[in-house]
Design an enzyme around this catalytic site. Structure first.
Site, short mmCIF file in Angstrom:
data_model
loop_
_atom_site.label_atom_id
_atom_site.label_comp_id
_atom_site.label_asym_id
_atom_site.label_seq_id
_atom_site.Cartn_x
_atom_site.Cartn_y
_atom_site.Cartn_z
N ASP A 145 -5.96 -4.45 -1.55
CA ASP A 145 -6.43 -4.10 -0.21
C ASP A 145 -7.01 -2.70 -0.08
O ASP A 145 -7.22 -2.22 1.03
CB ASP A 145 -5.29 -4.28 0.80
CG ASP A 145 -4.08 -3.42 0.48
OD1 ASP A 145 -4.08 -2.76 -0.57
OD2 ASP A 145 -3.13 -3.43 1.29
N GLU A 146 -7.29 -2.03 -1.18
CA GLU A 146 -7.92 -0.71 -1.08
C GLU A 146 -8.76 -0.42 -2.32
O GLU A 146 -8.49 -0.91 -3.41
CB GLU A 146 -6.89 0.40 -0.86
CG GLU A 146 -5.97 0.64 -2.03
CD GLU A 146 -5.14 1.91 -1.86
OE1 GLU A 146 -5.70 2.95 -1.48
OE2 GLU A 146 -3.92 1.84 -2.14
N ASP A 157 -9.49 1.15 3.07
CA ASP A 157 -8.12 0.65 3.08
C ASP A 157 -8.01 -0.41 4.17
O ASP A 157 -8.16 -0.11 5.36
CB ASP A 157 -7.16 1.81 3.35
CG ASP A 157 -5.71 1.44 3.10
OD1 ASP A 157 -5.45 0.30 2.69
OD2 ASP A 157 -4.83 2.31 3.31
#
Length: 355
Positions: free
Chosen positions: A116-117, A18
Site C-alpha cells: 500500500d505504499e 501511501d
C-alpha cells in the site's frame, strides 16, 4: 569539521504515495453499509479466544487509539462496537496491482515499500510534466476515479522528506516540502517522526536530551558518530534534510521478521511462549499485508550473557498463517531450551519466499 561530505541533490522530484487505511478502505468500498463505522482487519477476539492482532483499521477505529499490530483483544476493549473482518488478502493484492499500474503510467522508477505504499521518481517522467505536485494530484485522482479509494502523497527532493510529507496530512492529503522549508519543518517534529529512526534509537536520543529535530540539529556530528557509529552521520544528515538514497526499482523483500528486547530477563516458560505467540502473530500479519508467503521459519534467542542462538526449519509448503508459524516456533524453542539462563531478546523471521 565534517567527517563525511554533505551532498544534497535538490534537483530530484520524489513522490511518496501511501494508501489510506488500505485494507479497511477496500472493505468499506465493497460493503457500503460499513461506511462511518469502525472497521478492523484482523481476527475477532470473541471468535478466536482473544488471540490475533490488528492488521489495519479505518480512521473511525483509529479515533479509539487502535493501530496496526495491536492485539485484537485490546482493540475490542477499546472499541466493542468495532466490526472485525478477517480479511481477503487475495483481493487486496489485486487492488494493489491496480494501484501500481496507475503509478507506472507516469514513471517506471517505482519502489514499492509494501502493498500500500511506494516511492516514485518523477524527475523524468513519461508525460513530460515538470510539476511533481501535479503528477501527485493526477495519481490521487486516478486512484479515486478508477478504484474509489484515497491515497495521501508527499512530494519533495528526496525519499526521506517525501515520506515525512505524506504523513503530514491524512487521509487524502498532499504535502510539498521545498528545500528552503525542509530544515524548519524537521526542526519542529519529534524524532519519533523521522522515518528510519527506530524505537531503540529514539530511547537513546531521549537519554541525550534529544526530543525534536531542532535538538538533533544542535548535536555536533562527532557526538552522534561516537554514540551511534555510521548511523550517527545518517542522523546528522536527516536533521538537515539530506538524503540521496535512490528509488530502487528492483527492491525485493527477502524476509519478514519481528524481534523484541526485554529490559527484565525472561525466565519462565509461559512468559517466553506468550512473547513468541505475539511475535508470530505480528510476523503473519506483516506477511499478509505484503502479500508474501515463506517456507523457512527462523527463531532467534539472545540470553542474559548476550550469547545468541538461532534455529531454523524449512516447511514443505509456503505459509503466511499464524498457527503454522507458531507451531514451528514452539518446536524450535523446545530444541534450543536453556530458558533458565534468562532471555534478553526473542525474534521470529519467515524467509525463503514464494516467487
Amino acid at each position: 569539521m565534517l567527517i563525511f561530505p554533505l551532498i544534497n541533490d535538490l534537483s530530484r522530484k520524489i513522490i511518496h504515495v501511501d494508501m489510506d487505511a488500505f485494507f479497511a478502505a477496500i472493505e468499506v468500498r465493497d460493503s457500503p453499509a460499513l461506511k462511518g463505522k469502525p472497521v478492523i482487519i484482523g481476527a475477532d477476539p470473541r471468535l478466536s479466544g482473544g488471540r490475533g492482532v490488528v492488521s489495519t483499521c479505518n480512521y473511525e477505529a483509529r479515533a479509539f487509539g487502535i493501530h496496526s499490530a495491536m492485539s485484537s483483544k485490546e482493540a475490542y476493549e477499546r472499541c466493542p462496537q468495532a466490526i472485525f473482518i478477517s480479511g481477503n488478502y487475495e483481493k487486496y493484492q489485486e487492488v494493489g496491482r491496480q494501484v501500481r499500474e496507475i503509478f507506472h503510467r507516469y514513471t517506471d522508477l517505482v519502489e514499492p515499500m509494501s502493498i500500500d505504499e511506494a516511492y516514485l521518481d518523477v524527475t523524468e517522467n513519461k508525460l513530460g510534466i515538470s510539476s511533481a505536485v501535479k503528477i501527485a494530484k493526477l495519481i490521487q485522482y486516478d486512484i479515486w476515479n478508477e478504484l474509489h479509494l484515497t491515497a495521501s502523497a508527499g512530494v519533495s527532493y528526496n525519499k526521506f522528506l517525501a515520506k515525512i510529507a505524506s504523513d503530514m496530512e491524512k487521509p487524502h492529503g498532499l504535502t510539498l516540502i521545498l528545500p528552503e522549508d525542509a530544515v524548519g519543518i524537521l526542526a519542529s517534529l519529534p524524532v519519533e517522526k523521522f522515518h528510519g529512526v527506530g524505537k531503540k534509537t529514539v530511547e537513546r536520543l531521549h537519554e541525550m536530551g534529544v526530543y525534536t529535530g531542532q535538538d538533533l540539529l544542535d548535536v555536533p556530528e562527532m557526538v552522534l558518530i561516537d554514540r551511534f557509529g555510521r548511523f550517527g552521520f545518517d542522523l546528522y544528515r536527516k536533521a538537515r534534510g539530506i538524503s540521496n538514497s535512490p528509488v530502487k526499482v528492483d527492491r525485493v523483500r527477502k524476509s519478514s521478521g519481528k524481534e523484541r528486547t526485554y529490559r527484565k530477563l525472561l525466565y519462565r516458560e509461559e512468559d517466553v511462549l506468550k512473547e513468541l505467540i505475539s511475535l508470530c502473530q505480528r510476523v503473519a500479519a506483516s506477511l499478509k499485508r505484503n502479500g508474501k508467503k515463506g517456507r523457512t521459519i527462523v527463531l532467534k534467542v539472545r540470553y542474559g550473557d548476550f550469547s545468541t542462538l538461532t534455529k531454523r526449519h524449512s516447511l514443505e509448503v509456503y505459509t503466511d498463517q499464524t498457527e503454522t508459524i507458531e507451531k514451528e516456533v514452539r518446536q524450535l524453542i523446545e530444541e534450543i531450551g536453556k530458558i533458565e539462563k534468562g532471555i534478553r531478546l526473542l525474534g521470529v523471521t519467515v524467509t525463503n519466499f514464494q516467487t
